[in-house]
Design a protein around this motif. Structure first.
Motif, PDB file in Angstrom:
ATOM      1  N   MET A   1       0.781  -1.217   0.175  1.00  0.00           N
ATOM      2  CA  MET A   1       0.123   0.097   0.019  1.00  0.00           C
ATOM      3  C   MET A   1       0.984   1.158   0.186  1.00  0.00           C
ATOM      4  SD  MET A   1      -2.879   1.043   2.759  1.00  0.00           S
ATOM      5  CE  MET A   1      -3.784  -0.272   2.306  1.00  0.00           C
ATOM      6  N   ALA A   2       0.723   2.258  -0.842  1.00  0.00           N
ATOM      7  CA  ALA A   2       1.688   3.330  -1.033  1.00  0.00           C
ATOM      8  C   ALA A   2       1.129   4.362  -0.090  1.00  0.00           C
ATOM      9  CB  ALA A   2       1.322   3.758  -2.462  1.00  0.00           C
ATOM     10  N   VAL A   3       1.966   4.774   0.743  1.00  0.00           N
ATOM     11  CA  VAL A   3       1.653   5.810   1.657  1.00  0.00           C
ATOM     12  C   VAL A   3       2.587   6.867   1.753  1.00  0.00           C
ATOM     13  CG1 VAL A   3       1.627   6.152   4.338  1.00  0.00           C
ATOM     14  CG2 VAL A   3       0.937   4.155   3.053  1.00  0.00           C
ATOM     15  N   TRP A  19      -5.708   0.265   9.165  1.00  0.00           N
ATOM     16  CA  TRP A  19      -6.140  -1.006   8.994  1.00  0.00           C
ATOM     17  C   TRP A  19      -4.641  -1.907   8.679  1.00  0.00           C
ATOM     18  CZ3 TRP A  19      -5.522  -5.159   5.600  1.00  0.00           C
ATOM     19  CH2 TRP A  19      -6.359  -6.096   5.769  1.00  0.00           C
ATOM     20  N   GLU A  20      -3.932  -1.955   7.890  1.00  0.00           N
ATOM     21  CA  GLU A  20      -2.863  -2.582   7.737  1.00  0.00           C
ATOM     22  C   GLU A  20      -1.902  -2.514   8.919  1.00  0.00           C
ATOM     23  OE1 GLU A  20       0.617  -3.267   4.516  1.00  0.00           O
ATOM     24  OE2 GLU A  20      -1.160  -2.146   3.848  1.00  0.00           O
ATOM     25  N   LEU A  21      -1.749  -1.511   9.342  1.00  0.00           N
ATOM     26  CA  LEU A  21      -0.585  -1.147  10.603  1.00  0.00           C
ATOM     27  C   LEU A  21      -1.219  -1.995  11.653  1.00  0.00           C
ATOM     28  CD1 LEU A  21       1.349   0.533  12.115  1.00  0.00           C
ATOM     29  CD2 LEU A  21      -0.567   1.961  12.845  1.00  0.00           C
ATOM     30  N   GLN A  22      -2.880  -2.197  11.913  1.00  0.00           N
ATOM     31  CA  GLN A  22      -3.360  -2.757  13.106  1.00  0.00           C
ATOM     32  C   GLN A  22      -2.891  -4.328  12.551  1.00  0.00           C
ATOM     33  OE1 GLN A  22      -7.185  -1.216  12.734  1.00  0.00           O
ATOM     34  NE2 GLN A  22      -6.931   0.023  14.577  1.00  0.00           N
ATOM     35  N   ARG A  23      -3.191  -4.760  11.551  1.00  0.00           N
ATOM     36  CA  ARG A  23      -2.984  -6.124  11.083  1.00  0.00           C
ATOM     37  C   ARG A  23      -1.557  -6.624  11.295  1.00  0.00           C
ATOM     38  NH1 ARG A  23      -7.164  -9.557  10.272  1.00  0.00           N
ATOM     39  NH2 ARG A  23      -8.683  -8.601   8.941  1.00  0.00           N
ATOM     40  N   ILE A  35      -9.712  -4.759  14.694  1.00  0.00           N
ATOM     41  CA  ILE A  35      -9.252  -4.446  13.450  1.00  0.00           C
ATOM     42  C   ILE A  35     -10.266  -3.528  12.778  1.00  0.00           C
ATOM     43  CG2 ILE A  35      -8.123  -4.711  11.136  1.00  0.00           C
ATOM     44  CD1 ILE A  35      -6.613  -5.599  13.716  1.00  0.00           C
ATOM     45  N   ASN A  36     -10.071  -2.031  12.861  1.00  0.00           N
ATOM     46  CA  ASN A  36     -11.303  -1.247  12.413  1.00  0.00           C
ATOM     47  C   ASN A  36     -10.749  -0.034  11.665  1.00  0.00           C
ATOM     48  OD1 ASN A  36     -10.025   0.357  14.353  1.00  0.00           O
ATOM     49  ND2 ASN A  36     -11.610   0.331  15.721  1.00  0.00           N
ATOM     50  N   ARG A  76       6.418 -11.444   6.409  1.00  0.00           N
ATOM     51  CA  ARG A  76       5.958 -12.639   5.910  1.00  0.00           C
ATOM     52  C   ARG A  76       4.122 -12.448   6.026  1.00  0.00           C
ATOM     53  NH1 ARG A  76       8.987 -17.326   5.947  1.00  0.00           N
ATOM     54  NH2 ARG A  76      11.193 -17.004   6.679  1.00  0.00           N
ATOM     55  N   TRP A  77       3.774 -11.303   6.553  1.00  0.00           N
ATOM     56  CA  TRP A  77       2.374 -10.987   6.609  1.00  0.00           C
ATOM     57  C   TRP A  77       1.526 -10.703   5.308  1.00  0.00           C
ATOM     58  CZ3 TRP A  77      -0.452  -6.473   5.280  1.00  0.00           C
ATOM     59  CH2 TRP A  77      -1.841  -6.806   5.671  1.00  0.00           C
ATOM     60  N   ARG A  78       0.692 -11.198   5.170  1.00  0.00           N
ATOM     61  CA  ARG A  78       0.044 -11.286   3.858  1.00  0.00           C
ATOM     62  C   ARG A  78      -1.291 -10.627   4.067  1.00  0.00           C
ATOM     63  NH1 ARG A  78       4.390 -11.531   2.824  1.00  0.00           N
ATOM     64  NH2 ARG A  78       5.378 -12.782   1.241  1.00  0.00           N
TER      65      ARG A  78
END
Length: 215
Positions: A1-3, A19-23, A35-36, A76-78
């Motif tokens: 994800m481009a930030v 959302w991705e940060l929390q994941r 995760i909200n 390794r997270w997807r």
């Protein structure tokens, strides 16, 4: 994800990046909330734990350095979600895989929890942390174990931030080298102060100094 690299994320921010940060924080065991996609105070606290554990400046804000370190740690997270058991297999720490920051945080905990105890009592506190690290009943990083709500009194009263003495570091090293005076304990308490019926109900293993160690 481009930030945008210059952006610093903070409480109140919303969106797919949060959302991705929390994941990713959950993947490492630092975040246990919902995760909200909202940068809640719980997210802020999880970021602080991550920053402390990885030797970053502790702000609770997600800046470029924090983002880069977190993305590297969770490569390794997807988005589809690595199953929890897989995540534990990848990130479950053993005594030979702990970082310097893990050891330092454990020394802080030993010093704060076992000041005035005999040396074996300090090793025992370190051993309990390692026993929890090996157990599937607890989080899978030293930081997330130590900062679990109500897990350690020294966290609640702030004494964990006292400077640990050399014997606290030595106690952690001895525990890492396999010395477990508690025979596998997961909990301990001071019988002169403990009021919880639950902790008194735990099967007791032995007493070391002022602490009773339990299963």
């Amino acid at each position: 994800m481009a930030v945008p690299r210059a952006r610093v994320y903070k409480p109140g921010d919303r969106g797919g990046y949060v959302w991705e940060l929390q994941r990713r924080l959950r993947f490492l065991g630092f975040y246990t909330g919902k995760i909200n996609g909202i940068y809640t105070w719980r997210t802020y606290r999880a970021v602080r734990l991550f920053q402390y554990a990885f030797g970053l400046r502790v702000t609770g804000l997600t800046d470029a350095k924090t983002r880069a370190k977190l993305w590297k740690a969770t490569r390794r997270w997807r988005p589809g979600g690595v199953r929890a058991v897989q995540a534990r297999r990848v990130y479950r720490k053993t005594s030979r895989q702990l970082s310097w920051n893990d050891i330092k945080l454990m020394a802080h905990t030993v010093h704060a929890e076992a000041r005035g105890e005999p040396y074996i009592g300090k090793v025992a506190v370190a051993a309990v942390i390692l026993n929890r690290l090996k157990s599937e009943r607890f989080p899978n990083t030293p930081a997330s174990i130590i900062f679990q709500p109500m897990a350690f009194e020294a966290v609640a009263d702030g004494q964990i931030w006292m400077q640990p003495d050399p014997t606290s570091f030595k106690a952690v090293r001895d525990a890492l080298n396999g010395w477990d005076p508690t025979n596998g304990a997961l909990y301990y308490f001071n019988p002169a102060r403990a009021k919880s019926k639950w902790i008194w109900s735990r099967p007791q293993i032995k007493r070391i100094g002022r602490h009773i160690f339990t299963k």
